[in-house]
Design an enzyme around this catalytic site. Structure first.
Site, PDB file in Angstrom:
ATOM      1  N   HIS A 296       1.321  -1.562   0.336  1.00 24.30           N
ATOM      2  CA  HIS A 296      -0.208  -0.114   0.053  1.00 24.30           C
ATOM      3  C   HIS A 296       0.838   1.281  -0.100  1.00 24.30           C
ATOM      4  CE1 HIS A 296      -2.880   2.747   0.980  1.00 24.30           C
ATOM      5  NE2 HIS A 296      -3.804   1.757   1.222  1.00 24.30           N
TER       6      HIS A 296
ATOM      7  N   ASP B 107      -7.946  -5.063  -0.026  1.00 21.20           N
ATOM      8  CA  ASP B 107      -8.316  -6.350  -0.478  1.00 21.20           C
ATOM      9  C   ASP B 107      -7.696  -7.923  -0.621  1.00 21.20           C
ATOM     10  OD1 ASP B 107      -9.500  -3.672  -2.422  1.00 21.20           O
ATOM     11  OD2 ASP B 107      -8.295  -3.326  -3.173  1.00 21.20           O
TER      12      ASP B 107
HETATM   13  N1  ACO Z   1       4.042  -7.681  -4.714  1.00 21.22           N
HETATM   14  C1  ACO Z   1       5.250  -8.085  -5.477  1.00 21.22           C
HETATM   15  N2  ACO Z   1       5.873  -6.520  -5.391  1.00 21.22           N
HETATM   16  C2  ACO Z   1       5.374  -5.957  -4.676  1.00 21.22           C
HETATM   17  C3  ACO Z   1       3.837  -5.007  -4.551  1.00 21.22           C
HETATM   18  C4  ACO Z   1       3.048  -6.622  -4.376  1.00 21.22           C
HETATM   19  N3  ACO Z   1       2.026  -6.894  -4.327  1.00 21.22           N
HETATM   20  N4  ACO Z   1       3.598  -3.948  -3.788  1.00 21.22           N
HETATM   21  C5  ACO Z   1       5.299  -3.073  -4.395  1.00 21.22           C
HETATM   22  N5  ACO Z   1       5.958  -3.754  -4.275  1.00 21.22           N
HETATM   23  C6  ACO Z   1       7.615  -4.101  -4.509  1.00 21.22           C
HETATM   24  C7  ACO Z   1       7.406  -2.910  -5.290  1.00 21.22           C
HETATM   25  O1  ACO Z   1       8.042  -4.105  -6.881  1.00 21.22           O
HETATM   26  C8  ACO Z   1       8.901  -1.972  -5.623  1.00 21.22           C
HETATM   27  O2  ACO Z   1      10.070  -2.384  -5.497  1.00 21.22           O
HETATM   28  P1  ACO Z   1      11.468  -1.220  -5.861  1.00 21.22           P
HETATM   29  O3  ACO Z   1      11.835  -0.971  -4.674  1.00 21.22           O
HETATM   30  O4  ACO Z   1      12.528  -2.892  -5.464  1.00 21.22           O
HETATM   31  O5  ACO Z   1      11.277  -1.306  -7.135  1.00 21.22           O
HETATM   32  C9  ACO Z   1       8.309  -1.766  -3.919  1.00 21.22           C
HETATM   33  O6  ACO Z   1       7.873  -2.737  -3.200  1.00 21.22           O
HETATM   34  C10 ACO Z   1       7.464  -0.267  -3.789  1.00 21.22           C
HETATM   35  O7  ACO Z   1       6.087  -1.162  -4.922  1.00 21.22           O
HETATM   36  P2  ACO Z   1       5.826   1.030  -5.625  1.00 21.22           P
HETATM   37  O8  ACO Z   1       5.324   0.298  -7.012  1.00 21.22           O
HETATM   38  O9  ACO Z   1       7.005   1.763  -5.970  1.00 21.22           O
HETATM   39  O10 ACO Z   1       4.823   1.478  -4.187  1.00 21.22           O
HETATM   40  P3  ACO Z   1       3.501   2.276  -4.753  1.00 21.22           P
HETATM   41  O11 ACO Z   1       3.855   2.657  -3.151  1.00 21.22           O
HETATM   42  O12 ACO Z   1       3.824   3.308  -5.131  1.00 21.22           O
HETATM   43  O13 ACO Z   1       2.331   0.868  -4.664  1.00 21.22           O
HETATM   44  C11 ACO Z   1       0.415  -0.441  -4.477  1.00 21.22           C
HETATM   45  C12 ACO Z   1       1.397   0.713  -3.910  1.00 21.22           C
HETATM   46  C13 ACO Z   1       0.497   0.234  -6.024  1.00 21.22           C
HETATM   47  C14 ACO Z   1      -0.919  -0.431  -3.666  1.00 21.22           C
HETATM   48  C15 ACO Z   1       1.359  -1.862  -4.680  1.00 21.22           C
HETATM   49  O14 ACO Z   1       1.761  -1.728  -2.955  1.00 21.22           O
HETATM   50  C16 ACO Z   1       0.521  -2.609  -5.585  1.00 21.22           C
HETATM   51  O15 ACO Z   1       0.798  -2.353  -6.524  1.00 21.22           O
HETATM   52  N6  ACO Z   1       0.007  -3.418  -4.991  1.00 21.22           N
HETATM   53  C17 ACO Z   1      -0.637  -4.456  -5.845  1.00 21.22           C
HETATM   54  C18 ACO Z   1      -2.084  -3.947  -5.710  1.00 21.22           C
HETATM   55  C19 ACO Z   1      -3.085  -4.104  -4.590  1.00 21.22           C
HETATM   56  O16 ACO Z   1      -3.201  -4.626  -3.989  1.00 21.22           O
HETATM   57  N7  ACO Z   1      -3.407  -3.009  -4.684  1.00 21.22           N
HETATM   58  C20 ACO Z   1      -4.805  -2.307  -3.690  1.00 21.22           C
HETATM   59  C21 ACO Z   1      -3.418  -1.258  -3.278  1.00 21.22           C
HETATM   60  S1  ACO Z   1      -5.301  -0.778  -1.752  1.00 21.22           S
HETATM   61  C22 ACO Z   1      -6.906   0.002  -2.622  1.00 21.22           C
HETATM   62  O17 ACO Z   1      -6.731   0.738  -3.392  1.00 21.22           O
HETATM   63  C23 ACO Z   1      -8.145  -0.274  -1.345  1.00 21.22           C
END
Ligand code: ACO
Length: 427
Positions: free
Chosen positions: A305, A362
């Site tokens: 998140h 979620d």
């Molecule tokens: N699985 C594996 N790796 C992940 C995940 C995941 N679910 N989420 C983040 N990471 C990793 C990224 O690859 C990144 O790695 P890096 O630093 O080596 O490049 C690091 O963690 C940070 O991730 P970002 O995408 O930069 O973080 P951001 O804050 O932009 O993203 C997000 C948050 C979009 C929710 C992300 O965690 C994600 O895509 N999760 C899966 C989708 C999801 O569950 N969304 C629901 C959000 S809650 C809602 O809307 C109610």
């Protein structure tokens, strides 16, 4: 306000006021930055930017805290109702029983939609995604309720807010009914907000529908968990759309469009699809390895998140609700065991620990919604019903904020500098 922030650029020293909220990080007020330094800030994704002041919702992502008007989400989910939370978000205080009664009756009396909207539905293909239908029909409400689109009139703003909260379940149920080819059901004002929605969705005119109280309670709680979440992408979209003076129905339609994305509201649909793809717990390590592989775009859906770097407090309630729904419906979906095992393995894996990736709201909601009988395509629609409360509360707050201006970010331009146009025959 506390100290000033000192900033130096190209030999020029400037100071900016620092503002403090009631709780949470201070913010540096950089509104005069461009005027004083000729420079902009660069913050794609707004990771360090407060876009507004708000009194609605507070999140401490490191501690896993979520408060609505000061009340912890766990207490609201356990003890209150969605109507109560809606009142709280809109009005700032919990209602007394008379106020709650009046508010619930007002919402109930707005649940019907204009009869002509039913014809509007028939223009869609039967296999249309219900979120596509929702974007269209909610935006179309602007064409039906002219008497509540003047955003300068506080009375009209309240009526529009009530209409939106009340009509979302009706429209959502219609979107579902349309996809399965069953007749639309009119609302039944003797039922609760959530009971009414369940009946309009799963009832048929041919026989009476009895609302299962345990399912009604679980669904109401799911609505509470999704009611508001500070300045997330869809709420910021609603505020940005509203900042131009657009009418509330159009603004909420914009929020729905944003919510549809798999990184936001679409994540519960994606999370359940992922659990189905994983299938049995033996395959979990393979998917964890994929999530960690830099060359594989796969992510564990329902994990991570932008704000929570700890367990999402909504996921805790959601996990508990799964068991309650399973007990009430006497079902036992093996995917829940897969989800629990996946959570356990991920939380003990260095990659997820280091990156502070925890289950979000979620992760478990898909398992519950599926047990209740919703197809995955409806999951984001349910989120939209609940979040409408937050959207309208935030939109109202924005309209009355004296600092409010049309949202107009700037950019770091990296394209060509000025050049001379050449007629096509000379190129
Ligand atoms: N699985 C594996 N790796 C992940 C995940 C995941 N679910 N989420 C983040 N990471 C990793 C990224 O690859 C990144 O790695 P890096 O630093 O080596 O490049 C690091 O963690 C940070 O991730 P970002 O995408 O930069 O973080 P951001 O804050 O932009 O993203 C997000 C948050 C979009 C929710 C992300 O965690 C994600 O895509 N999760 C899966 C989708 C999801 O569950 N969304 C629901 C959000 S809650 C809602 O809307 C109610």
């Amino acid at each position: 306000m506390s100290d000033a922030a000192k900033f130096s650029l190209s030999g020029k020293d400037v100071e900016f006021p620092v503002m403090s909220g009631s709780v949470g990080p201070d913010v540096v007020d950089i509104r005069k930055l461009y005027a004083q330094t000729d420079a902009f800030t660069y913050d794609p994704g707004f990771t360090s930017t407060a876009s507004c002041q708000s009194k609605l919702t507070y999140i401490d992502g490191d501690e896993g805290v979520l408060l609505h008007r000061g009340y912890p989400i766990g207490e609201l989910a356990e003890q209150s109702s969605f109507m109560e939370v809606a009142y709280l978000l809109l009005n700032g205080e919990l209602p007394g029983s008379a106020e709650l009664g009046t508010f619930s009756r007002t919402i109930t009396r707005h649940t019907m939609v204009h009869e002509q909207l039913a014809t509007f539905f028939r223009g869609f293909r039967r296999d249309a995604h219900p979120m596509a239908i929702m974007c269209g029909v909610v935006g179309a409400l602007s064409a039906f309720y002219h008497d509540s689109t003047d955003i300068r009139d506080p009375e009209q703003r309240i009526i529009a807010s009530h209409r939106l909260i009340a009509k979302m379940p009706t429209l959502a149920a219609m979107a579902y009914k349309y996809s399965v080819g069953q007749p639309f059901l009119y609302p039944d004002n003797s039922l609760s907000y959530t009971g009414n929605f369940l009946r309009m969705t799963f009832g048929v005119p041919a026989e009476p529908y009895e609302v299962n109280p345990a399912v009604e309670k679980a669904m109401d709680r799911i609505f509470i968990l999704h009611a508001d979440h500070e300045q997330n992408a869809s709420t910021s979209t609603v505020r940005l759309a509203g900042s131009s003076g657009a009418n509330p129905f159009a603004c909420i339609a914009a929020g729905i469009a944003c919510l549809w994305g798999p990184a936001h509201g679409g994540a519960n649909e994606a999370a359940l699809n992922m659990l189905r793809e994983i299938g049995t717990p033996e395959r979990i390590p393979e998917f964890i390895a994929r999530a960690k592989d830099k060359n594989d775009p796969f992510r564990l859906m329902g994990f991570g998140h932008r704000v929570y770097k700890n367990y999402d407090p909504r996921a805790t309630v959601m996990q508990k609700t799964v068991r309650e729904v399973f007990d009430a419906l006497k079902v036992n979906d093996p995917l829940f065991e897969t989800a629990l095992r996946l959570e356990e393995l991920a939380l003990n894996d260095d990659y997820f620990v280091e990156k502070k990736l925890f289950p979000n709201v979620d992760f478990y909601s898909g398992v519950i919604l599926s047990a209740i009988g919703f197809p995955t395509s409806m999951f984001t629609v349910l989120f939209a019903i609940a979040r409408t409360v937050g959207w309208v509360a935030q939109w109202n707050e924005m309209i009355t904020d004296p600092d409010q201006k049309i949202g107009r970010p700037r950019q770091l331009y990296t394209g060509p500098t000025q050049r001379t146009y050449l007629p096509v025959e000379q190129r």
